[in-house]
Design an enzyme around this catalytic site. Structure first.
Site, PDB file in Angstrom:
ATOM      1  N   HIS A  61       1.558  23.375   6.601  1.00 20.41           N
ATOM      2  CA  HIS A  61       2.412  22.328   6.587  1.00 20.41           C
ATOM      3  C   HIS A  61       2.127  21.743   5.198  1.00 20.41           C
ATOM      4  CE1 HIS A  61       4.404  18.336   6.745  1.00 20.41           C
ATOM      5  NE2 HIS A  61       4.751  18.773   8.089  1.00 20.41           N
TER       6      HIS A  61
ATOM      7  N   HIS B 216      -4.675  12.769   9.005  1.00 23.40           N
ATOM      8  CA  HIS B 216      -5.142  12.509   7.689  1.00 23.40           C
ATOM      9  C   HIS B 216      -5.295  10.939   7.419  1.00 23.40           C
ATOM     10  CE1 HIS B 216      -0.892  11.913   7.332  1.00 23.40           C
ATOM     11  NE2 HIS B 216      -0.979  11.133   6.201  1.00 23.40           N
TER      12      HIS B 216
ATOM     13  N   GLU C  68       1.156   3.905   3.405  1.00 24.20           N
ATOM     14  CA  GLU C  68       2.592   4.480   3.746  1.00 24.20           C
ATOM     15  C   GLU C  68       3.298   3.367   4.708  1.00 24.20           C
ATOM     16  OE1 GLU C  68       1.660   7.973   5.713  1.00 24.20           O
ATOM     17  OE2 GLU C  68       0.697   8.908   4.173  1.00 24.20           O
TER      18      GLU C  68
ATOM     19  N   HIS D 258       0.705   2.511   7.852  1.00 20.57           N
ATOM     20  CA  HIS D 258      -0.379   3.109   7.804  1.00 20.57           C
ATOM     21  C   HIS D 258      -1.269   2.809   6.342  1.00 20.57           C
ATOM     22  CE1 HIS D 258       1.433   5.845  10.862  1.00 20.57           C
ATOM     23  NE2 HIS D 258       0.601   5.189  11.527  1.00 20.57           N
TER      24      HIS D 258
ATOM     25  N   HIS E 266      -4.348   8.473  10.573  1.00 15.38           N
ATOM     26  CA  HIS E 266      -3.017   8.404  11.381  1.00 15.38           C
ATOM     27  C   HIS E 266      -2.864   9.997  11.641  1.00 15.38           C
ATOM     28  CE1 HIS E 266      -2.009   7.928   7.296  1.00 15.38           C
ATOM     29  NE2 HIS E 266      -0.817   8.557   7.389  1.00 15.38           N
TER      30      HIS E 266
END
Length: 448
Positions: free
Chosen positions: A303, A346, A352, A376, A382
């Site tokens: 990803h 992560h 964010e 976050h 999270h």
């Protein structure tokens, strides 16, 4: 009231563009609502056509490098000094500006339900609810993230923000932005950016409107560098639209509001300040349809970092470290093999603020709904909840297309401080962190 729009677009390469807009990002545009209103070959003639006044609006220092130098020349019925009567400070209601430390909230991962539309009438200026602030507007660094809940159009009212540029991200209902550069219409799935110092008002022709608002105190939003991606994909310049000139010749009492230094002020004028008959330059409002974003992704395995979904970035003085990144998660194919496809767990030095415009977000199938928010903050862990983890770990890895979805993120290098309103509203989900409770120990040293 007499609203006049440009009979033609004085800009090359704009054929086929929706009437009323010019295509391109950061271009030097020129447009006039009356023939001959725009001076040719000079910026400030001794006498402007139609008895207009020449005025420059600068979005950067005069000596900024050419690539970041922003300014436009406006040819208007009255100069802006005639829009600056005696200002009176007024209540900004729930609009807050960084630094804002009015509420000391313990650190946590946070999520909110959509804020309900109020029953009372409130215009844009009354409808801004600040959720987080970051950085310091006085040093032109950082941002604030707001929700707007508009139930009434602004009438004989206009506004400009001296503290930063504003990005509108509609979630429910269309908005009609009447700016001194021209008219912009946006709907959910589109955004509009109003630069610092540009006068405008917000109307809601189709009824109440809810959405997100990013107030950028720092460097103006620009397109991110593509690096190895090359010349194409992500947000393409041609899909950004800037309005053609339009003006009001309106001699009726009008209020002009200004946000300056975190406070809101108002002055009363006997005429409309939306009076720019012609303009040219590269400092102007614009709109963009998020559905034209061309995403890239993994076509083998793993990803990639979510930075591949950056639409616009507000750069800082540190290369590669954004004051703000505006990131979206649109419709796209997922085809990576032998890969945990949702975003991984992560911790991040960036903070964010996330919203959902429509559909579902793959890493949080429940609890994060259209109109909702998650926060976050920097260095708080999270990732997917238990349901998303189980699905991603056990599902068949065939090509899957995520459809009917559009999430976004305001990501900043600064910690985001939660306002008192955001911390005490009933929309705050007290049980958000419980979504990770089901992630039990799976380690078994006997089973490699």
């Amino acid at each position: 009231m007499n609203i006049n729009t440009a009979p033609k677009v004085m800009s090359h390469g704009s054929h086929g563009v929706t009437p009323g807009y010019m295509s391109g990002f950061g271009n030097s545009f020129e447009t006039e609502a009356l023939p001959g209103a725009l001076p040719i070959g000079r910026n400030s003639p001794q006498n402007c056509a139609y008895g207009l006044y020449a005025e420059q609006l600068s979005g950067s220092p005069f000596t900024a490098p050419r690539g970041t130098n922003e300014r436009s020349w406006l040819y208007r019925i009255r100069p802006s000094v005639k829009h600056s009567g005696r200002f009176t400070k007024v209540d900004a209601k729930y609009w807050r500006t960084a630094p804002c430390t009015e509420y000391d909230m313990p650190i946590a991962q946070l999520r909110w339900d959509p804020l309900p539309m109020p029953k009372e009438e409130q215009t844009f200026l009354q409808s801004v609810y600040t959720m987080t602030t970051a950085g310091d507007a006085n040093t032109q660094a950082g941002m604030a993230a707001h929700i707007y809940l508009i139930t009434k159009s602004m009438v004989d009212q206009n506004f400009y923000n001296a503290d930063g540029e504003l990005m509108f991200v509609p979630q429910d209902g269309n908005i009609h932005l009447v700016t001194e550069f021209g008219i912009i219409d946006i709907e959910p799935g589109e955004i509009a950016v109003i630069p610092r110092g540009v006068k405008f008002r917000v109307e809601i022709p189709g009824g109440p409107a809810r959405g997100y608002l990013c107030e950028n105190y720092g460097g103006a939003f620009t397109l991110p560098e593509r690096g190895p991606i090359g010349a194409n994909c992500l947000a393409n310049s041609r899909d950004f639209l800037t309005p053609v000139a339009a003006y009001e010749d309106k001699e009726t009492p009008t209020e002009l509001y200004v946000k300056w230094g975190g406070s809101l002020f108002v002055t009363r004028l006997p005429y409309s300040p939306i009076d720019v008959v012609a303009w040219h330059g590269n400092y102007a409002p614009y709109k963009y349809d998020l559905r034209t974003f061309s995403p890239i992704g993994a076509i083998g395995f793993d990803h990639p970092d979510p930075s591949i979904f950056t639409v616009l970035t507000s750069p800082s003085e540190t290369a590669g470290t954004a004051n703000i990144d505006f990131v979206i998660f649109p419709e796209r194919w997922m085809v990576a093999e032998n890969t945990f496809r949702p975003p991984w767990y992560h911790m991040n030095i960036m903070s964010e603020f996330m919203g959902l415009l429509y559909g579902a977000y793959d890493a949080k199938p429940h609890g994060f709904v259209p109109g909702g928010i998650s926060l976050h903050n920097m260095m708080l862990p999270h990732g997917p909840d238990r349901e998303a983890f189980d699905h991603a770990s056990n599902g068949e890895l065939k090509p899957v297309k995520l459809t009917g979805t559009m999430a976004f993120m305001f990501e900043t290098r600064f910690p985001q401080r939660v306002t008192q309103f955001a911390a005490t509203t009933s929309a705050l989900q007290d049980d958000y962190a419980d979504c990770w409770q089901g992630l039990e120990r799976r380690f078994d040293p006997s089973k490699p």
